[in-house]
Design a protein around this motif. Structure first.
Motif, PDB file in Angstrom:
ATOM      1  N   VAL A 529       0.836  -1.202   0.000  1.00 24.68           N
ATOM      2  CA  VAL A 529       0.000   0.000   0.000  1.00 24.68           C
ATOM      3  C   VAL A 529       0.874   1.257   0.000  1.00 24.68           C
ATOM      4  O   VAL A 529       0.594   2.218  -0.726  1.00 24.68           O
ATOM      5  CB  VAL A 529      -0.950  -0.007   1.213  1.00 24.68           C
ATOM      6  N   ILE A 530       1.926   1.256   0.793  1.00 18.26           N
ATOM      7  CA  ILE A 530       2.828   2.410   0.825  1.00 18.26           C
ATOM      8  C   ILE A 530       3.445   2.658  -0.548  1.00 18.26           C
ATOM      9  O   ILE A 530       3.486   3.795  -1.039  1.00 18.26           O
ATOM     10  CB  ILE A 530       3.924   2.192   1.882  1.00 18.26           C
ATOM     11  N   VAL A 531       3.923   1.606  -1.183  1.00 18.92           N
ATOM     12  CA  VAL A 531       4.530   1.748  -2.508  1.00 18.92           C
ATOM     13  C   VAL A 531       3.506   2.250  -3.520  1.00 18.92           C
ATOM     14  O   VAL A 531       3.812   3.066  -4.392  1.00 18.92           O
ATOM     15  CB  VAL A 531       5.130   0.399  -2.959  1.00 18.92           C
ATOM     16  N   LYS A 532       2.266   1.777  -3.411  1.00 18.82           N
ATOM     17  CA  LYS A 532       1.213   2.225  -4.323  1.00 18.82           C
ATOM     18  C   LYS A 532       0.956   3.722  -4.163  1.00 18.82           C
ATOM     19  O   LYS A 532       0.756   4.441  -5.154  1.00 18.82           O
ATOM     20  CB  LYS A 532      -0.074   1.450  -4.040  1.00 18.82           C
ATOM     21  N   VAL A 533       0.962   4.213  -2.935  1.00 21.81           N
ATOM     22  CA  VAL A 533       0.795   5.648  -2.703  1.00 21.81           C
ATOM     23  C   VAL A 533       1.961   6.422  -3.295  1.00 21.81           C
ATOM     24  O   VAL A 533       1.775   7.473  -3.931  1.00 21.81           O
ATOM     25  CB  VAL A 533       0.648   5.931  -1.194  1.00 21.81           C
ATOM     26  N   TRP A 534       3.174   5.917  -3.119  1.00 20.00           N
ATOM     27  CA  TRP A 534       4.347   6.585  -3.703  1.00 20.00           C
ATOM     28  C   TRP A 534       4.227   6.661  -5.222  1.00 20.00           C
ATOM     29  O   TRP A 534       4.503   7.703  -5.826  1.00 20.00           O
ATOM     30  CB  TRP A 534       5.618   5.827  -3.322  1.00 20.00           C
ATOM     31  N   GLN A 535       3.839   5.562  -5.838  1.00 16.11           N
ATOM     32  CA  GLN A 535       3.717   5.548  -7.296  1.00 16.11           C
ATOM     33  C   GLN A 535       2.645   6.511  -7.772  1.00 16.11           C
ATOM     34  O   GLN A 535       2.821   7.205  -8.788  1.00 16.11           O
ATOM     35  CB  GLN A 535       3.415   4.121  -7.763  1.00 16.11           C
ATOM     36  N   ALA A 536       1.524   6.588  -7.045  1.00 16.18           N
ATOM     37  CA  ALA A 536       0.462   7.515  -7.425  1.00 16.18           C
ATOM     38  C   ALA A 536       0.916   8.962  -7.294  1.00 16.18           C
ATOM     39  O   ALA A 536       0.632   9.800  -8.164  1.00 16.18           O
ATOM     40  CB  ALA A 536      -0.780   7.261  -6.577  1.00 16.18           C
TER      41      ALA A 536
END
Length: 573
Positions: A529-536
């Motif tokens: 989830v953290i990585v997904k937020v970073w990518q967004a």
């Protein structure tokens, strides 16, 4: 006949072609560059390739060789004025940088789904293998010396004698048949329990409360405890995954039989049922951390509600047994912390928390008053976009300011004589700082570029770094998550100590890797989830779009835009 000098030649000088093939260049002959194959290669049956070969000047200079033709010779035979620098001059003029040590957890992977399904989290891209080093050669995992207090197994000799006999034969998995699973109970004592508390002195309630109760418990509770131990062990040795799945199935079958035969009303009065559901809930969190763990959460909520109703009808104000008290605390804390991320309605409301209780709980790693404030923040954030009048907005502002004032003035204490427990105190302060950060993001629409957010992100990550250096990365899943999703992608440098510069994202990944080995939370899901937020955030930054330009009084704020949509059914306790 003597060869003509360069000055006596007539016509253009025939030189080698710059676009000649590899074979001709290797033989030092002129290539006619015919396509698709030159004449020489066609006549000799050679493979004609014009593949470029990259040459680096620094490599030639370090070997004391000239780079190409520069400064070595010419057609006229005159030497070039420039000469290659010596190695001594090279060492004096160039400054060499240290090569950083790269760990496996330092890579953030992206797949096709990252772009095709931007609103969905793909845990497979950041699975546990990226953060946990599996070692099948170890029979037992060593507990670090600075971990919380271990359990003296000799105190529970009667419990170990009551462990079930070797498992029955499994037709689908015959290689598992005949094994004695008593070592899984020992693993639960020595490995799982210490990972559930940040205290370096006191034993975890998963040992001090659950184990004495096992003296009179049924085999179902033993199987659920052993299933949890096997599931956690499978992180480091995948062969225990099958054993844990079989034990979970047996415990779940026994629980369903009790609920069907005895009824929910009778089971609500039995603390063993809540203890079994607690172990099965932890199993699902450790295993995949998907919607299945919330099934146990909702089931426990119904049983606790029935028990409380019966207590009120009977007007019995007796002292509640420790198992029921701890189980209520466990499920309520899981619910409150998980729903801070997604912003959904809280199942266990404020009536489960004492607002003036500032003593730090061993398992929660913070005070009940802090959890009560977090529950109120989540509930208040759900009403933010439903405010239709000026009076409602004024009441919202007053309530938000009141919660912020409580957090600023909150002093969490350690109960008893063991008040000198710096690790537990640091874990509690870490959660308080993250709560202030969460309040401003959820209620005031703050974003990573907000100065106050930058300030508190640095404070949280500084304490996280201190806990990592001390070797106690326990009870910090939620603070790491809150700080990580609010990192500013344009300014990742969080602080500098002399010549050492600390960056936010590598520090978060390092913390997640340490937590994966030293906690009972599902770090793979949290990391995904953290990585997904970073990518967004990175994608929107490149597109030039920003949530800061929106009117947060009527639209989604930063937390609701980036974090909440992909954080359903997360366990952050």
């Amino acid at each position: 006949m003597p060869r003509k000098k360069a000055a006596d030649r007539v016509g253009p000088v025939k030189t080698r072609s710059r676009s000649g093939c590899k074979e001709c260049r290797a033989s030092r002959v002129r290539c006619d560059t015919q396509k698709p194959i030159c004449t020489r290669c066609r006549e000799r049956g050679l493979v004609c390739s014009t593949q470029l070969v990259l040459k680096w000047e620094s490599e030639f200079v370090s070997r004391g060789l000239a780079f190409g033709r520069a400064g070595v010779w010419s057609k006229s035979g005159s030497q070039s004025k420039a000469s290659p620098p010596s190695s001594s001059l090279l060492d004096d003029d160039q400054e060499w940088c240290d090569i950083p040590f790269i760990e496996s957890w330092g890579f953030v992977n992206s797949g096709v789904s990252t772009f095709e399904q931007p609103d969905q989290v793909n845990v497979a891209c950041d699975e546990l293998n990226a953060v946990v080093v599996r070692d099948k050669g170890k029979e037992r995992l060593a507990v670090r010396s600075n971990w919380p207090a271990l359990v003296d197994i000799s105190e529970y000799g009667l419990i170990l004698q009551q462990l079930p006999q070797p498992m029955a034969s499994l037709p689908l998995f015959p290689h598992v048949a005949g094994q004695n699973q008593g070592h899984l109970f020992e693993y639960y004592l020595q490995q799982v329990c210490p990972r559930t508390t940040a205290s370096s002195k006191l034993s975890s309630p998963f040992a001090s409360i659950i184990l004495p109760f096992c003296l009179s418990a049924s085999p179902i509770l033993f199987k659920s405890i052993q299933a949890l131990g096997a599931c956690h062990w499978s992180r480091f040795d995948p062969t225990y995954g099958v054993i844990g799945l079989h034990l979970k199935s047996e415990a779940l079958r026994g629980l369903r039989h009790r609920l069907a035969t005895e009824g929910t009303l009778s089971c609500s009065a039995d603390p063993e049922v809540l203890a079994i559901m607690m172990m099965l809930c932890l199993y699902e969190i450790v295993d995949n951390c998907d919607e299945r763990w919330t099934i146990h959460l909702k089931g426990a909520k119904d049983l606790i509600r029935l028990r409380r109703q019966q207590t009120m009808l009977s007007k019995s104000r007796g002292v509640q047994d420790p198992i029921t008290t701890f189980a209520e605390l466990f499920f309520a804390f899981q619910d409150v912390m998980g729903r801070t991320a997604c912003g959904e309605e809280v199942l266990f409301g404020s009536d489960y928390w004492q607002e003036n209780e500032r003593n730090i709980d061993l398992w929660m790693g913070c005070s009940p008053e802090l959890v009560s404030i977090l529950s109120s923040i989540t509930e208040l954030s759900r009403t933010r976009r439903q405010l239709t009048s000026d009076s409602a907005r004024a009441a919202f502002s007053l309530r938000s300011a009141s919660l912020g004032q409580k957090l600023e003035n909150l002093v969490q204490e350690i109960d008893g004589d063991d008040d000198d427990d710096p690790t537990l105190q640091t874990a509690a302060e870490l959660k308080r700082l993250a709560a202030v950060l969460y309040l401003h993001c959820a209620l005031y629409g703050a974003s990573p570029s907000t100065p106050l957010v930058v300030k508190y992100v640095r404070k949280v990550l500084r304490l996280v770094s201190d806990l990592l250096d001390s070797g106690s990365p326990v009870s910090m899943t939620w603070p790491v998550f809150v700080a990580a999703v609010e990192l500013d992608p344009l300014h990742d440098e969080v602080w500098s100590d002399g010549e050492t510069v600390v960056y936010g994202r590598p520090l978060v990944l390092r913390a997640l890797a340490a937590m994966a080995e030293s906690s009972v939370s599902n770090v793979a899901r949290t990391r995904a989830v953290i990585v997904k937020v970073w990518q967004a955030r990175d994608s929107d930054m490149l597109k030039g779009s920003s949530v800061d330009s929106l009117d947060h009084a009527t639209s989604c704020n930063d937390w609701e835009w980036y974090v909440a949509p992909i954080s359903t059914a997360m366990s952050l306790a």
